[in-house]
Design an enzyme around this catalytic site. Structure first.
Site, PDB file in Angstrom:
ATOM      1  CG  ASN A  90      -5.762   2.119  35.523  1.00 41.28           C
ATOM      2  OD1 ASN A  90      -5.204   1.478  34.266  1.00 41.28           O
ATOM      3  ND2 ASN A  90      -5.357   1.405  36.402  1.00 41.28           N
TER       4      ASN A  90
ATOM      5  CE  LYS B   9      -2.119   1.291  33.050  1.00 45.30           C
ATOM      6  NZ  LYS B   9      -2.432   0.879  33.971  1.00 45.30           N
TER       7      LYS B   9
ATOM      8  CE1 TYR C 179       2.530  -0.376  35.934  1.00 45.45           C
ATOM      9  CE2 TYR C 179       2.290  -2.308  34.509  1.00 45.45           C
ATOM     10  CZ  TYR C 179       1.659  -1.087  34.613  1.00 45.45           C
ATOM     11  OH  TYR C 179       0.644  -0.397  33.431  1.00 45.45           O
TER      12      TYR C 179
ATOM     13  CG  HIS D 107       1.519   3.611  33.675  1.00 43.42           C
ATOM     14  ND1 HIS D 107       1.916   3.599  35.748  1.00 43.42           N
ATOM     15  CD2 HIS D 107       2.824   4.520  33.956  1.00 43.42           C
ATOM     16  CE1 HIS D 107       2.982   4.121  35.595  1.00 43.42           C
ATOM     17  NE2 HIS D 107       3.688   4.834  34.441  1.00 43.42           N
TER      18      HIS D 107
ATOM     19  CD  GLU E 208       6.849   5.136  35.156  1.00 47.53           C
ATOM     20  OE1 GLU E 208       6.609   4.342  36.385  1.00 47.53           O
ATOM     21  OE2 GLU E 208       6.463   5.702  34.703  1.00 47.53           O
TER      22      GLU E 208
HETATM   23  P1  ATP Z   1      -0.147   3.080  37.918  1.00 50.94           P
HETATM   24  O1  ATP Z   1       1.168   2.643  37.816  1.00 50.94           O
HETATM   25  O2  ATP Z   1      -1.049   2.178  36.041  1.00 50.94           O
HETATM   26  O3  ATP Z   1      -0.035   4.519  37.551  1.00 50.94           O
HETATM   27  P2  ATP Z   1      -1.186   3.372  40.032  1.00 50.94           P
HETATM   28  O4  ATP Z   1       0.032   3.850  40.517  1.00 50.94           O
HETATM   29  O5  ATP Z   1      -2.701   3.852  40.645  1.00 50.94           O
HETATM   30  O6  ATP Z   1      -1.225   2.614  38.334  1.00 50.94           O
HETATM   31  P3  ATP Z   1      -0.336   0.926  41.123  1.00 50.94           P
HETATM   32  O7  ATP Z   1      -0.775   0.163  42.118  1.00 50.94           O
HETATM   33  O8  ATP Z   1       0.899   1.171  40.365  1.00 50.94           O
HETATM   34  O9  ATP Z   1      -0.969   2.097  40.473  1.00 50.94           O
HETATM   35  O10 ATP Z   1      -0.676  -0.151  40.250  1.00 50.94           O
HETATM   36  C1  ATP Z   1       0.176  -0.574  38.906  1.00 50.94           C
HETATM   37  C2  ATP Z   1      -1.009  -1.044  38.005  1.00 50.94           C
HETATM   38  O11 ATP Z   1      -1.425  -2.700  38.276  1.00 50.94           O
HETATM   39  C3  ATP Z   1      -1.962  -0.582  37.744  1.00 50.94           C
HETATM   40  O12 ATP Z   1      -2.885   0.916  37.175  1.00 50.94           O
HETATM   41  C4  ATP Z   1      -3.609  -1.657  37.378  1.00 50.94           C
HETATM   42  O13 ATP Z   1      -3.419  -1.489  35.634  1.00 50.94           O
HETATM   43  C5  ATP Z   1      -2.947  -2.816  37.771  1.00 50.94           C
HETATM   44  N1  ATP Z   1      -2.994  -3.386  39.654  1.00 50.94           N
HETATM   45  C6  ATP Z   1      -3.380  -2.791  40.808  1.00 50.94           C
HETATM   46  N2  ATP Z   1      -4.031  -3.118  41.983  1.00 50.94           N
HETATM   47  C7  ATP Z   1      -5.006  -4.127  40.742  1.00 50.94           C
HETATM   48  C8  ATP Z   1      -5.654  -4.775  41.274  1.00 50.94           C
HETATM   49  N3  ATP Z   1      -5.497  -4.879  42.858  1.00 50.94           N
HETATM   50  N4  ATP Z   1      -5.308  -5.692  40.660  1.00 50.94           N
HETATM   51  C9  ATP Z   1      -5.262  -5.862  39.338  1.00 50.94           C
HETATM   52  N5  ATP Z   1      -5.000  -4.706  38.554  1.00 50.94           N
HETATM   53  C10 ATP Z   1      -3.814  -3.755  39.610  1.00 50.94           C
HETATM   54 MG    MG Z   2       1.965   3.317  39.606  1.00 50.79          MG
END
Ligand code: ATP
Ligand code: MG
Length: 137
Positions: free
Chosen positions: A112, A9, A49, A115, A126
């Site tokens: 974070n 990211k 997303y 992804h 994807e």
């Molecule tokens: P990723 O999809 O990036 O692997 P994940 O599956 O662990 O992460 P998801 O819940 O799918 O997490 O959320 C996708 C992305 O949205 C997260 O990686 C993060 O960058 C962002 N995100 C998720 N929750 C929050 C939140 N509460 N506040 C801000 N950003 C968030």
């Molecule tokens: Mg996810």
């Protein structure tokens, strides 16, 4: 062998962490079989997303993902989807295990650093969104 889709990211590319993250992926037994550095468009970020579009954090997330270059990747290995998620650690870096990408490098739950697809089915979707078949070798 299973495949998964990965993104390094903007918070990580900004801090020049691409090589360190790739080394962690490779050390875990994942092979980078496709990789390119791109600047995501707003449309790509919104589509990618799309499952989160009703969430309060969605507009911020799209802004963040388009704020700088990302590295999109296809990773291959045994149990690649789960293995990659183990190497990444929990979504919120504060909850991530020691030694994971997000624990080491993540700045916040949004920024974070990485992804990874959450299932082989989503990985296929994807991967197809960002790569042509001939780019994956
Ligand atoms: P990723 O999809 O990036 O692997 P994940 O599956 O662990 O992460 P998801 O819940 O799918 O997490 O959320 C996708 C992305 O949205 C997260 O990686 C993060 O960058 C962002 N995100 C998720 N929750 C929050 C939140 N509460 N506040 C801000 N950003 C968030
Ligand atoms: Mg996810």
């Amino acid at each position: 062998l299973e495949r998964t889709f990965s993104i390094i990211k903007p918070d990580a590319t900004r801090r020049n962490l691409t090589g360190k993250i790739n080394a962690m992926l490779e050390d875990a037994g994942l092979r980078i079989i496709a990789q390119k550095r791109i600047r995501m468009t707003q449309e790509q970020a919104e589509t990618f997303y799309g499952v989160h579009k009703e969430r309060a954090f969605f507009p911020d997330l799209v802004k963040f993902m388009t704020s700088g270059p990302v590295v999109v990747q296809v990773l291959e290995g045994e149990g690649a989807v789960l293995k990659n998620r183990e190497v990444m650690g929990a979504t919120n870096p504060a909850n991530a295990e020691d030694g994971t990408i997000r624990k080491l490098f993540g700045e916040s739950v949004e920024a974070n650093s990485a992804h990874g697809s959450d299932s082989p089915e989503n990985a296929a979707i994807e991967i197809a969104y960002f790569f042509a078949g001939a780019e994956i070798v």
